[in-house]
Scaffold this motif. Sequence first.
Motif, PDB file in Angstrom:
ATOM      1  N   GLU A 134      42.675  -2.857  35.338  1.00  0.00           N
ATOM      2  CA  GLU A 134      41.151  -3.107  35.057  1.00  0.00           C
ATOM      3  C   GLU A 134      40.952  -3.492  33.797  1.00  0.00           C
ATOM      4  N   ILE A 154      41.904  -7.773  34.495  1.00  0.00           N
ATOM      5  CA  ILE A 154      40.619  -8.168  34.733  1.00  0.00           C
ATOM      6  C   ILE A 154      39.935  -8.676  33.709  1.00  0.00           C
ATOM      7  N   LYS A 155      40.089  -7.879  32.420  1.00  0.00           N
ATOM      8  CA  LYS A 155      39.173  -8.280  31.044  1.00  0.00           C
ATOM      9  C   LYS A 155      39.280  -9.460  30.767  1.00  0.00           C
ATOM     10  N   HIS A 183      41.086 -12.237  32.574  1.00  0.00           N
ATOM     11  CA  HIS A 183      40.947 -13.168  33.546  1.00  0.00           C
ATOM     12  C   HIS A 183      39.448 -13.390  33.816  1.00  0.00           C
ATOM     13  N   LYS A 184      38.468 -12.809  33.479  1.00  0.00           N
ATOM     14  CA  LYS A 184      37.076 -12.812  33.668  1.00  0.00           C
ATOM     15  C   LYS A 184      36.690 -13.863  32.713  1.00  0.00           C
ATOM     16  N   ARG A 185      37.443 -14.204  31.889  1.00  0.00           N
ATOM     17  CA  ARG A 185      36.976 -15.474  30.900  1.00  0.00           C
ATOM     18  C   ARG A 185      37.562 -16.795  31.350  1.00  0.00           C
ATOM     19  N   SER A 195      39.791 -17.671  39.184  1.00  0.00           N
ATOM     20  CA  SER A 195      39.495 -16.419  39.642  1.00  0.00           C
ATOM     21  C   SER A 195      41.152 -15.784  39.622  1.00  0.00           C
TER      22      SER A 195
END
Length: 110
Positions: free
Chosen positions: A22, A26-27, A29-31, A35
């Motif tokens: 997380e 995730i931090k 890849h959110k940008r 997805s």
Amino acid sequence: MVKKVFSIFLVTSTFISANVYETNCIKCHKRLPVSIDKYFYRYLLKYSSERDVKNAMINYLKNPSKDDTVMPDAFISRFGVKKKSSLNEKELKEAIGSYWKKYKVIGKLK
């Protein structure tokens, strides 16, 4: 008593693994417009087995290169090749393990 200690250890290690995934994966890849699950499916198509997918991901994250990416050239041209991961071997394995558990298709198809 032993069962209780083992259960606490198991829950704690699962939480730690999810945290590595997380907070590190995730931090970032959110940008991106793609997805994070799309990467997983690209790796799965190319490498097939759990062992090969995990090894390929770990190797790429340790030493990213245009030749080893599963992303198309257009994506690399637009966003570039990922920078080398700052995670150590254990953290990479934990993060990839969490990633695998979240997106694996084996056992989820009906």
